[in-house]
Design a protein around this motif. Structure first.
Motif, PDB file in Angstrom:
ATOM      1  N   LEU A  38       1.297  -1.517   0.131  1.00 46.49           N
ATOM      2  CA  LEU A  38       0.118  -0.060  -0.055  1.00 46.49           C
ATOM      3  C   LEU A  38       0.581   1.361  -0.660  1.00 46.49           C
ATOM      4  O   LEU A  38       0.434   2.195  -1.392  1.00 46.49           O
ATOM      5  N   LEU A  39       1.725   1.007   0.987  1.00 46.99           N
ATOM      6  CA  LEU A  39       2.632   2.048   0.887  1.00 46.99           C
ATOM      7  C   LEU A  39       3.507   2.664  -0.835  1.00 46.99           C
ATOM      8  O   LEU A  39       3.846   4.176  -0.905  1.00 46.99           O
ATOM      9  N   GLY A  40       4.021   1.488  -1.277  1.00 51.37           N
ATOM     10  CA  GLY A  40       4.464   1.642  -3.146  1.00 51.37           C
ATOM     11  C   GLY A  40       3.153   2.220  -3.387  1.00 51.37           C
ATOM     12  O   GLY A  40       3.793   3.018  -4.061  1.00 51.37           O
ATOM     13  N   LYS A  41       2.430   1.948  -3.262  1.00 54.92           N
ATOM     14  CA  LYS A  41       1.260   2.526  -3.913  1.00 54.92           C
ATOM     15  C   LYS A  41       0.656   3.606  -3.803  1.00 54.92           C
ATOM     16  O   LYS A  41       0.844   4.780  -4.924  1.00 54.92           O
ATOM     17  N   HIS A  42       0.971   4.243  -2.832  1.00 56.63           N
ATOM     18  CA  HIS A  42       0.955   5.580  -2.028  1.00 56.63           C
ATOM     19  C   HIS A  42       1.953   6.579  -2.674  1.00 56.63           C
ATOM     20  O   HIS A  42       1.563   8.118  -2.695  1.00 56.63           O
ATOM     21  N   LEU A  43       3.232   6.003  -3.445  1.00 55.20           N
ATOM     22  CA  LEU A  43       4.118   6.579  -3.534  1.00 55.20           C
ATOM     23  C   LEU A  43       4.850   6.263  -5.418  1.00 55.20           C
ATOM     24  O   LEU A  43       5.416   7.078  -6.101  1.00 55.20           O
ATOM     25  N   ILE A  66       8.338  -1.504  -2.407  1.00 53.85           N
ATOM     26  CA  ILE A  66       7.985  -0.417  -1.953  1.00 53.85           C
ATOM     27  C   ILE A  66       8.275  -0.169  -3.979  1.00 53.85           C
ATOM     28  O   ILE A  66       7.667   0.737  -4.384  1.00 53.85           O
ATOM     29  N   ASN A  67       9.281  -0.121  -3.541  1.00 51.54           N
ATOM     30  CA  ASN A  67      10.340  -0.686  -5.459  1.00 51.54           C
ATOM     31  C   ASN A  67       9.557  -1.102  -5.998  1.00 51.54           C
ATOM     32  O   ASN A  67       9.153  -0.226  -7.444  1.00 51.54           O
ATOM     33  N   ASN A  70       6.734   0.808  -8.088  1.00 49.89           N
ATOM     34  CA  ASN A  70       6.957   2.090  -8.513  1.00 49.89           C
ATOM     35  C   ASN A  70       6.139   1.994  -9.655  1.00 49.89           C
ATOM     36  O   ASN A  70       6.591   1.658 -10.507  1.00 49.89           O
ATOM     37  N   ASN A  71       6.322   4.091 -10.113  1.00 51.39           N
ATOM     38  CA  ASN A  71       6.025   4.130 -11.606  1.00 51.39           C
ATOM     39  C   ASN A  71       7.487   3.464 -12.551  1.00 51.39           C
ATOM     40  O   ASN A  71       7.202   3.680 -13.916  1.00 51.39           O
ATOM     41  N   GLU A  72       8.303   4.003 -11.590  1.00 48.09           N
ATOM     42  CA  GLU A  72       9.415   4.324 -12.237  1.00 48.09           C
ATOM     43  C   GLU A  72      10.937   3.294 -11.638  1.00 48.09           C
ATOM     44  O   GLU A  72      11.383   4.183 -10.801  1.00 48.09           O
ATOM     45  N   PRO A  73      10.645   2.087 -11.207  1.00 40.93           N
ATOM     46  CA  PRO A  73      11.617   1.433 -10.366  1.00 40.93           C
ATOM     47  C   PRO A  73      13.023   1.797 -10.786  1.00 40.93           C
ATOM     48  O   PRO A  73      13.491   2.144 -11.453  1.00 40.93           O
ATOM     49  N   GLU A 206      -4.418   4.063   5.797  1.00 36.69           N
ATOM     50  CA  GLU A 206      -6.278   4.511   5.815  1.00 36.69           C
ATOM     51  C   GLU A 206      -6.802   3.408   4.778  1.00 36.69           C
ATOM     52  O   GLU A 206      -8.075   2.391   4.847  1.00 36.69           O
ATOM     53  N   LYS A 207      -6.439   3.094   3.744  1.00 35.85           N
ATOM     54  CA  LYS A 207      -7.251   2.464   2.748  1.00 35.85           C
ATOM     55  C   LYS A 207      -7.568   0.918   3.029  1.00 35.85           C
ATOM     56  O   LYS A 207      -8.049   0.156   3.068  1.00 35.85           O
TER      57      LYS A 207
END
Length: 213
Positions: A38-43, A66-67, A70-73, A206-207
């Motif tokens: 979820l954090l990864g999606k958040h960032l 997290i990576n 990401n849209n640009e890992p 929260e999600k």
């Protein structure tokens, strides 16, 4: 330049209330893995020019999750300078046990690091743990970057970030530490002066709460 600091996800030793410094490690909990996605999606829409992680497994796994969202890992660069505080004899011990034996020292460790005597436990001093991390952060001054991500550990990051912000030693943990999987953001133009944009943010959870309810 914005500096994003993330504390690793919650581990088995965190759950058990054990000290987990640079000399100890335990796996991420399944719930923590879910939270980190979820954090990864958040960032996901934040492009990080560099991603750095402590080389301890719990931090590396956190960074990888997290990576992956990401849209640009990026390539994750592991470094021992971001390791947790070296806690010596405290490693793996239960907090409740040590607090019963050394109540004043554990009170100091949590609330006033100026009174913490690291030598009792063969641990790093406050100065040692913060300066190795701060020296590494400041060594990135010449990078041409907008956003840098750091994945590290609670005790070390709390003390190091607040040192960068100008807190004295006695106040480094005055208002508590960083939560597992939290995001803290600093901004700097010269790597000498830092301003706080966000502290210990866990809004992404929260999600998860919404789904569970």
């Amino acid at each position: 330049m914005k500096l994003y600091f993330i504390r690793h996800g919650k581990t088995q030793w965190n759950l058990e209330g054990r000290f987990q410094g640079a000399g100890g490690d335990s796996p991420l909990l399944p719930t923590a893995v879910e939270e980190l996605h979820l954090l990864g999606k958040h960032l996901a829409h934040t492009r990080f020019d560099r991603m750095y992680s402590s080389d301890l497994p719990r931090a590396v796994k956190t960074a990888e999750i997290i990576n992956s969202e990401n849209n640009e890992p990026q390539n994750i660069i592991q470094t021992e300078e971001l390791r947790e505080w070296k806690l010596g004899k405290l490693e793996g011990a239960k907090w409740a046990t040590i607090a019963a034996i050394y109540p004043h020292q554990m009170e100091a460790f949590r609330h006033n690091l100026a009174k913490f005597d690291h030598s009792i436990f063969d641990a790093e001093s406050v100065y040692q743990t913060t300066q190795r991390t701060i020296h590494f952060i400041k060594s990135l001054k010449k990078l041409k970057a907008n956003n840098i991500l750091f994945v590290g550990h609670g005790a070390n990051l709390t003390a190091s970030i607040r040192t960068l912000l100008g807190y004295d030693v006695g106040s480094l943990r005055k208002n508590g530490g960083l939560s597992n999987g939290s995001v803290t953001i600093l901004e700097t133009n010269d790597f000498e002066h830092f301003s706080l944009l966000d502290w210990n943010n866990t809004d992404h959870l929260e999600k998860l709460e919404t789904v569970k309810s």
